[in-house]
Design a protein around this motif. Structure first.
Motif, mmCIF file in Angstrom:
data_model
loop_
_atom_site.group_PDB
_atom_site.id
_atom_site.type_symbol
_atom_site.label_atom_id
_atom_site.label_comp_id
_atom_site.label_asym_id
_atom_site.label_seq_id
_atom_site.Cartn_x
_atom_site.Cartn_y
_atom_site.Cartn_z
ATOM 1 N N ASP A 38 0.839 -1.200 0.000
ATOM 2 C CA ASP A 38 0.000 0.000 0.000
ATOM 3 C C ASP A 38 0.879 1.258 0.000
ATOM 4 O OD1 ASP A 38 -1.794 2.102 0.594
ATOM 5 O OD2 ASP A 38 -3.114 0.734 1.675
ATOM 6 N N PRO A 39 0.797 2.088 -1.057
ATOM 7 C CA PRO A 39 1.629 3.290 -1.096
ATOM 8 C C PRO A 39 1.011 4.485 -0.382
ATOM 9 C CG PRO A 39 0.427 3.112 -3.134
ATOM 10 C CD PRO A 39 0.043 1.914 -2.307
ATOM 11 N N LEU A 40 -0.298 4.461 -0.122
ATOM 12 C CA LEU A 40 -0.984 5.601 0.493
ATOM 13 C C LEU A 40 -1.081 5.451 2.007
ATOM 14 C CD1 LEU A 40 -2.453 8.290 -0.071
ATOM 15 C CD2 LEU A 40 -4.594 6.979 -0.161
ATOM 16 N N VAL A 41 -1.478 4.277 2.453
ATOM 17 C CA VAL A 41 -1.565 3.977 3.886
ATOM 18 C C VAL A 41 -0.685 2.753 4.116
ATOM 19 C CG1 VAL A 41 -3.101 3.490 5.829
ATOM 20 C CG2 VAL A 41 -3.935 4.857 3.907
ATOM 21 N N PRO A 42 0.594 2.942 4.409
ATOM 22 C CA PRO A 42 1.527 1.815 4.506
ATOM 23 C C PRO A 42 1.061 0.744 5.482
ATOM 24 C CG PRO A 42 2.736 3.871 4.444
ATOM 25 C CD PRO A 42 1.286 4.247 4.558
ATOM 26 N N VAL A 43 1.509 -0.481 5.252
ATOM 27 C CA VAL A 43 1.037 -1.621 6.011
ATOM 28 C C VAL A 43 1.251 -1.447 7.511
ATOM 29 C CG1 VAL A 43 3.186 -2.941 5.830
ATOM 30 C CG2 VAL A 43 0.994 -4.149 6.086
ATOM 31 N N GLU A 44 2.239 -0.650 7.912
ATOM 32 C CA GLU A 44 2.447 -0.388 9.338
ATOM 33 C C GLU A 44 1.200 0.200 9.991
ATOM 34 O OE1 GLU A 44 6.489 -0.446 7.436
ATOM 35 O OE2 GLU A 44 4.528 0.444 6.937
ATOM 36 N N ALA A 45 0.408 0.939 9.198
ATOM 37 C CA ALA A 45 -0.827 1.512 9.727
ATOM 38 C C ALA A 45 -1.847 0.424 10.038
ATOM 39 C CB ALA A 45 -1.409 2.516 8.735
ATOM 40 N N GLY A 46 -1.960 -0.579 9.168
ATOM 41 C CA GLY A 46 -2.864 -1.686 9.445
ATOM 42 C C GLY A 46 -2.429 -2.477 10.660
ATOM 43 N N ILE A 47 -1.122 -2.698 10.785
ATOM 44 C CA ILE A 47 -0.593 -3.391 11.959
ATOM 45 C C ILE A 47 -0.939 -2.606 13.223
ATOM 46 C CG2 ILE A 47 1.546 -4.113 13.099
ATOM 47 C CD1 ILE A 47 2.700 -4.553 10.237
ATOM 48 N N ASP A 48 -0.871 -1.281 13.117
ATOM 49 C CA ASP A 48 -1.182 -0.406 14.245
ATOM 50 C C ASP A 48 -2.653 -0.497 14.633
ATOM 51 O OD1 ASP A 48 -0.239 1.727 16.074
ATOM 52 O OD2 ASP A 48 -1.611 3.003 14.923
ATOM 53 N N VAL A 49 -3.545 -0.549 13.638
ATOM 54 C CA VAL A 49 -4.971 -0.706 13.933
ATOM 55 C C VAL A 49 -5.212 -2.012 14.679
ATOM 56 C CG1 VAL A 49 -7.281 -0.979 12.948
ATOM 57 C CG2 VAL A 49 -5.712 0.690 11.956
ATOM 58 N N ALA A 50 -4.624 -3.096 14.185
ATOM 59 C CA ALA A 50 -4.825 -4.402 14.815
ATOM 60 C C ALA A 50 -4.270 -4.427 16.233
ATOM 61 C CB ALA A 50 -4.181 -5.491 13.966
ATOM 62 N N ALA A 51 -3.156 -3.723 16.461
ATOM 63 C CA ALA A 51 -2.571 -3.684 17.803
ATOM 64 C C ALA A 51 -3.400 -2.833 18.759
ATOM 65 C CB ALA A 51 -1.144 -3.151 17.734
ATOM 66 N N ALA A 52 -4.094 -1.815 18.220
ATOM 67 C CA ALA A 52 -4.845 -0.893 19.067
ATOM 68 C C ALA A 52 -6.162 -1.486 19.556
ATOM 69 C CB ALA A 52 -5.111 0.403 18.312
ATOM 70 N N ILE A 53 -6.819 -2.297 18.729
ATOM 71 C CA ILE A 53 -8.144 -2.824 19.067
ATOM 72 C C ILE A 53 -7.979 -4.174 19.758
ATOM 73 C CG2 ILE A 53 -10.363 -3.577 18.138
ATOM 74 C CD1 ILE A 53 -9.955 -1.611 15.840
ATOM 75 N N PRO A 54 -8.486 -4.334 20.955
ATOM 76 C CA PRO A 54 -8.295 -5.591 21.684
ATOM 77 C C PRO A 54 -8.760 -6.807 20.882
ATOM 78 C CG PRO A 54 -9.161 -3.912 23.151
ATOM 79 C CD PRO A 54 -9.197 -3.321 21.772
ATOM 80 N N ASP A 55 -7.896 -7.803 20.821
ATOM 81 C CA ASP A 55 -8.190 -9.104 20.206
ATOM 82 C C ASP A 55 -8.428 -9.033 18.698
ATOM 83 O OD1 ASP A 55 -8.067 -10.425 22.740
ATOM 84 O OD2 ASP A 55 -10.116 -9.743 23.152
ATOM 85 N N ALA A 56 -8.049 -7.948 18.063
ATOM 86 C CA ALA A 56 -8.227 -7.848 16.609
ATOM 87 C C ALA A 56 -7.316 -8.835 15.896
ATOM 88 C CB ALA A 56 -7.938 -6.433 16.136
ATOM 89 N N LYS A 57 -7.799 -9.330 14.764
ATOM 90 C CA LYS A 57 -7.018 -10.209 13.889
ATOM 91 C C LYS A 57 -6.591 -9.409 12.663
ATOM 92 C CE LYS A 57 -8.048 -13.827 16.480
ATOM 93 N NZ LYS A 57 -8.908 -13.141 17.479
ATOM 94 N N ILE A 58 -5.513 -9.839 12.020
ATOM 95 C CA ILE A 58 -5.052 -9.129 10.824
ATOM 96 C C ILE A 58 -4.819 -10.115 9.683
ATOM 97 C CG2 ILE A 58 -2.613 -9.182 11.526
ATOM 98 C CD1 ILE A 58 -2.384 -6.362 10.158
ATOM 99 N N LEU A 59 -5.249 -9.717 8.498
ATOM 100 C CA LEU A 59 -5.014 -10.462 7.262
ATOM 101 C C LEU A 59 -4.198 -9.563 6.349
ATOM 102 C CD1 LEU A 59 -5.500 -12.733 5.170
ATOM 103 C CD2 LEU A 59 -7.690 -11.612 4.610
ATOM 104 N N ARG A 60 -2.951 -9.944 6.090
ATOM 105 C CA ARG A 60 -2.082 -9.169 5.214
ATOM 106 C C ARG A 60 -2.009 -9.838 3.847
ATOM 107 N NH1 ARG A 60 3.306 -7.812 8.664
ATOM 108 N NH2 ARG A 60 3.967 -7.148 6.568
ATOM 109 N N LEU A 61 -2.179 -9.031 2.805
ATOM 110 C CA LEU A 61 -2.135 -9.530 1.433
ATOM 111 C C LEU A 61 -0.899 -8.938 0.757
ATOM 112 C CD1 LEU A 61 -5.921 -9.246 0.552
ATOM 113 C CD2 LEU A 61 -4.657 -11.258 1.287
ATOM 114 N N PRO A 62 0.086 -9.759 0.413
ATOM 115 C CA PRO A 62 1.399 -9.261 -0.004
ATOM 116 C C PRO A 62 1.386 -8.341 -1.223
ATOM 117 C CG PRO A 62 1.542 -11.580 0.563
ATOM 118 C CD PRO A 62 0.084 -11.225 0.578
ATOM 119 N N THR A 63 0.507 -8.598 -2.198
ATOM 120 C CA THR A 63 0.558 -7.805 -3.426
ATOM 121 C C THR A 63 -0.449 -6.652 -3.449
ATOM 122 O OG1 THR A 63 -1.012 -9.258 -4.571
ATOM 123 C CG2 THR A 63 1.338 -9.810 -4.743
#
Length: 302
Positions: A249-274
């Motif tokens: 993701d060039p607009l909202v880098p993947v670190e932002a998604g990781i941050d969302v998952a870390a902020a919300i209790p018990d959240a799961k994350i699905l990362r799609l490489p491409t």
């Protein structure tokens, strides 16, 4: 697909339509900055409704598509507001993302929906976060796609992607088709998605025909800048959450998604490489499977 309908919600009129069995559990799709509900592709919506067994509802946010345009609120200087936000200075805006979350909750009220699965993409994911903070009892589950907590310490967009935020859409169809293709070449990231590239002209024509609202996009962007860092509030939310984010993701880098998952209790994350900052056709299967599995796990939990 049903014909577009209109509903009064939180003082605005919202255009909406739906897919699947109206008697099934509702799933509300919230789209991102400057994009109308047709950015949720009809085929994607139909497949999601069938695969997840849900009633998919999509709608135009305020200031986009066929929903209310708040032109009387003026056109904010978004570059100046961004600088004030980065400097953590106070400023006023026409409305905030919380107002837009109230729109979504108001739409649910008008449609007689007590609780729904909420799926938001980009700004729509931030609106979904505001719902989780302010309207958690209305949410069966939450899926946040390519979004951010708003934490200012997160990595920024690439310069090319940032430029897309501040490039106004041209007013003629021919120029807009070229502009649309350029924008999505950047936002899809470094990987090739030929199925989507082949559809860009058709999608551009549909978006143009639905109506462009550059001033509305500026007001939405101002709302993003004004809404600040949601991370402290998200730590106290308890909505079952799935985060989907692309590693490219060039607009909202993947670190932002990781941050969302870390902020919300018990959240799961699905990362799609491409995946970049888009929902390409070739990635619909894992997107639909991820959302469907998440909603199935949580339909009876609230």
């Amino acid at each position: 697909m049903s014909r577009p309908n209109f509903a009064k919600a939180n003082g605005v009129d919202l255009a909406w339509d739906s897919f699947g069995d109206p008697g099934a559990t509702p799933l509300l799709l919230i789209m991102g900055l400057g994009a109308s509900m047709i950015a949720w592709d009809e085929v994607f919506c139909a497949h999601l409704a069938a695969a997840a067994g849900v009633h998919v509802i999509r709608f135009d946010n305020r200031d986009v598509g066929l929903s209310t345009s708040l032109s009387h609120l003026g056109v904010p200087d978004v570059q100046a507001l961004m600088m004030k936000a980065l400097a953590r200075q106070n400023f006023t805006v026409p409305y905030t993302l919380q107002d837009m979350a109230n729109d979504a909750a108001g739409l649910m009220d008008t449609l007689g929906i007590a609780r729904a699965h909420i799926v938001g993409a980009s700004m729509g994911g931030a609106i979904g976060q505001e719902m989780a903070i302010h309207h958690p009892g209305r949410m069966l589950s939450f899926t946040s796609i390519m979004s951010s907590t708003g934490d200012p310490t997160l990595p920024p967009p690439t310069p090319e992607a940032m430029a897309m935020l501040f490039t106004p859409a041209p007013p003629t169809l021919e120029a807009f088709i070229l502009h649309y293709a350029k924008v999505w070449r950047v936002l899809r990231g470094p990987h090739s998605f030929p199925d989507d590239e082949a559809r860009d002209a058709e999608r551009a024509r549909a978006a143009f025909a639905r109506g462009l609202n550059p001033a509305g996009t500026a007001r939405q962007l101002a709302a993003i800048f004004a809404s600040g860092n949601r991370k402290p509030a998200l730590r106290n939310t308890h909505v079952p959450t799935l985060v989907i984010h692309g590693d490219a993701d060039p607009l909202v880098p993947v670190e932002a998604g990781i941050d969302v998952a870390a902020a919300i209790p018990d959240a799961k994350i699905l990362r799609l490489p491409t995946m970049g900052h888009a929902l390409p056709v070739s990635l619909w299967p894992p997107l639909i499977e991820g959302i469907g599995n998440h909603t199935a796990r949580n339909v009876l939990t609230r």
